[in-house]
Scaffold this active site. Structure first.
Site, short mmCIF file in Angstrom:
data_model
loop_
_atom_site.label_atom_id
_atom_site.label_comp_id
_atom_site.label_asym_id
_atom_site.label_seq_id
_atom_site.Cartn_x
_atom_site.Cartn_y
_atom_site.Cartn_z
N ASP A 238 39.31 47.10 40.80
CA ASP A 238 40.26 46.47 39.89
C ASP A 238 41.26 45.67 40.71
O ASP A 238 41.57 46.02 41.85
CB ASP A 238 41.00 47.51 39.04
CG ASP A 238 41.57 46.92 37.76
OD1 ASP A 238 40.94 47.07 36.69
OD2 ASP A 238 42.64 46.27 37.84
N ASP A 267 40.05 41.37 43.81
CA ASP A 267 39.71 40.44 42.73
C ASP A 267 38.19 40.40 42.63
O ASP A 267 37.50 40.04 43.59
CB ASP A 267 40.28 39.05 43.10
CG ASP A 267 40.01 38.02 42.02
OD1 ASP A 267 39.06 38.20 41.24
OD2 ASP A 267 40.76 37.04 41.96
N CYS A 339 37.51 44.28 24.47
CA CYS A 339 38.12 44.83 23.26
C CYS A 339 38.69 43.65 22.46
O CYS A 339 39.78 43.73 21.92
CB CYS A 339 39.16 45.90 23.57
SG CYS A 339 40.48 45.36 24.67
C1 LIG Z 1 39.89 46.09 29.75
S1 LIG Z 1 40.74 46.58 31.17
C2 LIG Z 1 39.59 47.70 31.90
C3 LIG Z 1 39.56 49.07 31.27
C4 LIG Z 1 38.66 50.04 32.04
N1 LIG Z 1 37.31 49.54 32.18
C5 LIG Z 1 38.61 51.39 31.38
O1 LIG Z 1 37.66 51.70 30.67
O2 LIG Z 1 39.56 52.18 31.59
C6 LIG Z 1 40.52 45.15 32.17
C7 LIG Z 1 40.92 45.34 33.62
O3 LIG Z 1 40.55 44.16 34.33
C8 LIG Z 1 41.40 44.07 35.44
N2 LIG Z 1 41.25 42.71 36.00
C9 LIG Z 1 41.72 41.55 35.52
N3 LIG Z 1 41.32 40.51 36.29
C10 LIG Z 1 40.58 41.04 37.28
C11 LIG Z 1 39.89 40.50 38.40
N4 LIG Z 1 39.87 39.19 38.63
N5 LIG Z 1 39.25 41.34 39.22
C12 LIG Z 1 39.24 42.67 38.99
N6 LIG Z 1 39.87 43.24 37.95
C13 LIG Z 1 40.52 42.44 37.10
C14 LIG Z 1 42.76 44.42 34.88
O4 LIG Z 1 43.64 44.84 35.89
C15 LIG Z 1 42.40 45.54 33.90
O5 LIG Z 1 42.60 46.80 34.50
#
Ligand SMILES: C[S@@+](CC[C@H](N)C(=O)[O-])C[C@H]1O[C@@H](n2cnc3c(N)ncnc32)[C@H](O)[C@@H]1O
Length: 411
Positions: A238, A267, A339
């Site tokens: 993440d 990232d 979501c």
């Molecule tokens: C929908 S949430 C994930 C929820 C998680 N899968 C769960 O079930 O608990 C989306 C996540 O994507 C992460 N995120 C956003 N851009 C990202 C990137 N470029 N690389 C990695 N993670 C990223 C955010 O920090 C966030 O935690």
């Protein structure tokens, strides 16, 4: 604390409706430097129209808050506006100019949902205004779902099983997690039932190497490990290191931490910074999205999200799909989920990806929940009582020079 939460969530939930009435109750709009007074008026109106606090208490407390804000000049204004509002509420004389005010959503989102879901937009908007149920995921490594229902009943907690997942349980009334039997020992986690469909789609197997590319706070990482204890390795990645701390806590509580889980703060699109070049058998891309499917849980989305955010998120999701696809083993599977209830982030996003990715194929999901889209399935928030959620199952084709490798769906 519960009152504070109700005031904050409720005010966000009904902001657009209350604000449409407020503009008719003041002679001229408040200056931008008095946004705090504007918010205070909405807060008072919310209490008068949606809460059972005695009216005089709501009005007095809201008026007194001007002193805390060091704006005593606003006391008379707040008193007058709230009393006018109280009168029209008791006389049932509130009318709404448009659907934005009627359903309490920003105009752009109402327009978009009408266009995308012409038969169900009203139900979707209403479901987004409801109080969400508290739903749990039972850790089947620790306890069967029926066994957990019995433990709940012993504590006097009424619950029922979810209709579309193997692990979901709905509580009749929300309660603090510390009151849940075995919570600290990892018997259950709080998670919406829609998210609990993931393992049945990604179908992790013993020995698999799995990437959870947007993993924090780890609901799905943990569920995958609960579903298949013999996963060889799962990389939980993440971009937000702080959110990964919560993932670590969840792993520990559920007794799932250990060598099999590698937590990486990076990232996902910068694969050169974190990928060792070894393919993954399965990838989950639970992408950052508009969260329009979980407005009932996070009503501030109505105020914070803008159309420009949707464009920006779509670009990010597309980039994530492209970059992560390179890390998937030929023959392997990726689940893309959001979501969101906006096709631009879901079915249309996948259509565009398939168009530009010659070795990607969309696989059917033999499920009966949700709406079957051109690609993937969409759960809508009024349908099964779940959040709005989208899943697509993608497979990476084997190169043509490898005959005899029949591609078999994991389902
Ligand atoms: C929908 S949430 C994930 C929820 C998680 N899968 C769960 O079930 O608990 C989306 C996540 O994507 C992460 N995120 C956003 N851009 C990202 C990137 N470029 N690389 C990695 N993670 C990223 C955010 O920090 C966030 O935690």
């Amino acid at each position: 604390m519960a009152l504070l939460k109700e005031l904050c969530y409720g005010t966000c939930r009904w902001y657009f409706q209350l604000n449409s009435t407020l503009v008719n109750l003041v002679d001229k709009p408040l200056k931008s430097k008095d946004l705090d007074i504007h918010c205070l008026l909405i807060l008072g109106m919310y209490q008068l129209s949606h809460m059972r606090i005695p009216e005089y208490v709501s009005i007095n407390e809201t008026v007194n808050a001007c002193v805390v804000l060091k704006k005593p000049w606003a006391k008379g204004l707040i008193n007058a506006v709230l009393r006018k509002f109280q009168r029209i509420v008791s006389a049932d004389q509130i009318s709404y100019a448009d659907d934005s005010a009627r359903f309490s959503y920003p105009e752009w989102l109402v327009t978009l949902l009408k266009a995308e879901w012409p038969d169900s937009w009203e139900e979707i908007l209403k479901a987004g205004n409801a109080h969400p149920p508290m739903s749990l995921r039972v850790n089947l490594q620790q306890c069967s779902r029926e066994g957990y229902l019995e433990l709940l009943a012993e504590q006097g907690i009424t619950a029922r099983v979810g209709a579309i997942s193997a692990t979901g349980v709905y509580l009749e009334n929300p309660c603090p997690v510390d009151l849940l039997p075995g919570f600290r020992e990892g018997y259950a986690s709080v998670q919406d039932e829609a998210s609990q469909l993931l393992p049945s789609l990604l179908a992790p197997e013993s020995g698999h190497r799995i990437l959870d590319a947007c993993a924090a706070p780890g609901g799905k990482t943990c569920h995958l490990l609960e579903a298949e204890p013999n996963i060889a390795q799962i990389i939980a990645l993440d971009i937000e290191a702080r959110r990964l701390d919560r993932l670590q806590e969840n792993l520990e509580r559920l007794n799932l931490s250990g060598a099999r889980v590698k937590i990486v703060a990076a990232d996902a699109t910068l694969t050169e910074e974190w990928w060792d070049g070894e393919y993954f058998d399965r990838i989950l891309l639970d992408a950052p999205c508009s969260a329009t499917g979980i407005i009932r849980r996070q009503p501030d989305i109505k105020l914070l999200r803008t159309p420009a955010d949707i464009d920006r998120l779509c670009l990010l999701q597309g980039r994530q799909l492209d970059r992560l696809w390179r890390c998937l083993k030929p023959g392997g599977f990726m689940v893309y989920s959001t979501c969101s209830i906006l096709p631009a982030e879901n079915s249309e996003q996948i259509a565009a990806f398939l168009n530009r990715t010659s070795d990607a194929e969309s696989k059917a999901m033999p499920e009966d929940w949700g709406v079957l889209c051109r690609y993937g399935r969409q759960l809508l928030p009024h349908d099964n009582g779940t959040d709005g959620f989208y899943f697509a199952l993608l497979q990476k084709m084997l190169p043509p020079d490898k005959p005899g490798h029949g591609l078999v769906s994991p389902l």
